[in-house]
Design a protein around this motif. Structure first.
Motif, mmCIF file in Angstrom:
data_model
loop_
_atom_site.group_PDB
_atom_site.id
_atom_site.type_symbol
_atom_site.label_atom_id
_atom_site.label_comp_id
_atom_site.label_asym_id
_atom_site.label_seq_id
_atom_site.Cartn_x
_atom_site.Cartn_y
_atom_site.Cartn_z
ATOM 1 N N ASN A 128 -6.349 -50.400 25.089
ATOM 2 C CA ASN A 128 -5.226 -50.623 24.182
ATOM 3 C C ASN A 128 -5.410 -51.877 23.338
ATOM 4 O O ASN A 128 -4.619 -52.147 22.452
ATOM 5 N N HIS A 152 -4.720 -42.561 26.027
ATOM 6 C CA HIS A 152 -4.134 -42.509 27.369
ATOM 7 C C HIS A 152 -3.923 -41.056 27.837
ATOM 8 O O HIS A 152 -4.354 -40.685 28.933
ATOM 9 N N GLY A 159 -8.296 -48.662 32.381
ATOM 10 C CA GLY A 159 -7.330 -48.988 31.338
ATOM 11 C C GLY A 159 -7.176 -50.483 31.115
ATOM 12 O O GLY A 159 -7.199 -51.274 32.054
ATOM 13 N N PHE A 160 -7.066 -50.862 29.836
ATOM 14 C CA PHE A 160 -6.791 -52.257 29.492
ATOM 15 C C PHE A 160 -5.480 -52.310 28.723
ATOM 16 O O PHE A 160 -5.278 -51.537 27.786
ATOM 17 N N GLY A 161 -4.597 -53.229 29.098
ATOM 18 C CA GLY A 161 -3.327 -53.391 28.383
ATOM 19 C C GLY A 161 -3.551 -54.019 27.016
ATOM 20 O O GLY A 161 -4.631 -54.520 26.708
HETATM 21 C C1 LIG Z 1 -1.964 -48.116 26.789
HETATM 22 O O1 LIG Z 1 -1.058 -47.582 25.838
HETATM 23 C C2 LIG Z 1 -0.440 -46.368 26.239
HETATM 24 C C3 LIG Z 1 0.402 -45.836 25.081
HETATM 25 O O2 LIG Z 1 0.928 -46.882 24.358
HETATM 26 C C4 LIG Z 1 0.416 -46.619 27.479
HETATM 27 O O3 LIG Z 1 0.999 -45.417 27.922
HETATM 28 C C5 LIG Z 1 -0.519 -47.152 28.598
HETATM 29 O O4 LIG Z 1 0.237 -47.459 29.750
HETATM 30 C C6 LIG Z 1 -1.274 -48.381 28.112
HETATM 31 N N1 LIG Z 1 -2.255 -48.706 29.131
HETATM 32 C C7 LIG Z 1 -2.226 -49.848 29.836
HETATM 33 C C8 LIG Z 1 -3.269 -50.037 30.871
HETATM 34 O O5 LIG Z 1 -1.377 -50.707 29.651
#
Ligand SMILES: *[C@@H]1O[C@H](CO)[C@@H](O)[C@H](O)[C@H]1NC(C)=O
Ligand SMILES: *[C@@H]1O[C@H](CO)[C@@H](O)[C@H](O)[C@H]1NC(C)=O
Ligand SMILES: *[C@@H]1O[C@H](CO)[C@@H](O)[C@H](O)[C@H]1NC(C)=O
Length: 350
Positions: free
Chosen positions: A24, A51, A68-70
């Protein structure tokens, strides 16, 4: 062939495992890109996805996991490193999130290890000689025995070598008397005054030549071609393997002296193979076997012997150690028992 296939197919690192990456963070100089570049690309194949696609693919079995990366990974991770106290959101957003398909334990364990390695390399790269600040508070020092990158092949080879030798030897002799009895050869020997002990020893000694050639080939492949480490005395290694071959020959003689037709002799030899392989602690440590069954396991010819072979090969121990001489003692004990049993059965049945 058996030893080559074993060294080639068992215990290596999985290659080309597909993993979905949901990043992300958009900037190309972000920490997430840098961290991902340290992930071993021969084992882990990264597929960048959204995602929704990543999880759909993982549920369809296309990917072994999702990384996953925020959105704020870089800034939150930096905050975590430099600030004394941070909120739960910052810790969460500054962490790499991993969802794994745990149905295949070996692949999942490899992914966990590769990710940990990648993180360590990333910290080393970003912080240089300050990286000790971010090190894991449990530190694994130099191993006492073995090497840090020893794999499952190293564990399984000694036991597999012994069981291969044992079963090839069983195969050599399990039918000896059955066929001789059918063709009337046995009767001619008895009439000529040959004793049952002489018969058993004659078979044992002639098959010993075959076993010796097999053991030489097996050792050449194992030590020179597949480079399995051997820290110990080669004479002890050879002696233990040959003695296990003798156990196999003697066990085959017990089968062939007590059973009259080929089909039953084959079934006896094959039927014992799988239970013995599982219970002897060859493919999985004997320490995992629950208790009443463990006593049976420890009494079997290959359990202490494979432990002894591991101690010789990887710890360089000699006969003065209990774990080593116990392997020899158990093997010799079974040899004597099987040879006496075969002789007695032959005698009773003439
Ligand atoms: C990345 O973005 C998606 C959609 O905005 C979200 O659903 C997902 O939780 C995010 N991933 C992380 C690891 O934060
Ligand atoms: C893996 O990475 C190395 C160096 O970063 C690169 O040279 C190589 O082509 C990559 N291999 C694959 C299969 O992507
Ligand atoms: C990222 O940081 C910005 C500002 O620092 C904040 O407004 C936003 O909510 C954060 N996003 C996430 C997903 O934590």
């Amino acid at each position: 062939m058996q030893i080559s296939l074993m060294c080639l197919c068992i215990g290596g690192d999985p290659k080309g495992i597909q993993v979905a990456v949901v990043n992300n963070e958009t900037s190309s100089s972000s920490f997430s890109q840098s961290l991902l570049s340290f992930l071993d690309n021969s084992s882990v194949q990264q597929v960048n996805l959204s995602h929704a696609d990543a999880f759909a693919g993982a549920y369809n079995g296309e990917y072994w996991g999702v990384i996953g990366f925020g959105k704020n990974f870089t800034s939150y991770l930096t905050k975590r490193m430099i600030q004394r106290q941070v909120s739960k959101e910052v810790v969460d957003g500054g962490s790499v999130h991993v969802w794994l398909d745990l149905t295949n334990q070996q692949i999942a364990m490899m992914l966990q290890k590769k990710l940990a390695d990648a993180f360590e390399d990333f910290v080393q790269y970003k912080m240089g000689n300050m990286s000790y600040l971010a090190s894991f508070p449990v530190k694994f020092e130099e191993p006492i025995y073995g090497s840090l990158n020893s794999d499952f092949t190293t564990f399984v080879t000694p036991g597999a070598v012994l069981s291969i030798t044992f079963y090839l030897a069983v195969g050599l002799t399990a039918l000896s008397f059955v066929i001789e009895r059918k063709e009337g050869l046995m009767d001619r020997c008895w009439v000529a005054g040959v004793s049952s002990l002489e018969t058993v020893l004659a078979h044992l000694i002639s098959q010993l030549f075959v076993i010796s050639i097999q053991v030489i080939l097996l050792l050449l492949l194992m030590l020179l071609v597949f480079k399995i480490p051997n820290e110990g005395n080669l004479v002890l290694v050879i002696a233990l393997i040959v003695l296990q071959g003798v156990t196999g020959i003697s066990f085959g003689l017990v089968i062939s002296s007590s059973i009259d037709d080929e089909q039953n002799a084959n079934q006896a030899a094959l039927g014992i193979f799988y239970p013995n392989l599982i219970v002897s602690g060859i493919i999985w440590p004997v320490e995992c076997i629950p208790y009443p069954l463990r006593y049976i396991s420890l009494a079997l010819p290959q359990t202490y012997a494979s432990e002894a072979l591991r101690c010789i090969m990887y710890r360089g121990w000699g006969l003065s150690r209990m774990m080593v001489w116990r392997g020899f003692a158990v093997t010799l004990g079974w040899n004597t028992f099987f040879l006496i049993l075969a002789t007695v059965i032959l005698k009773l049945r003439t």
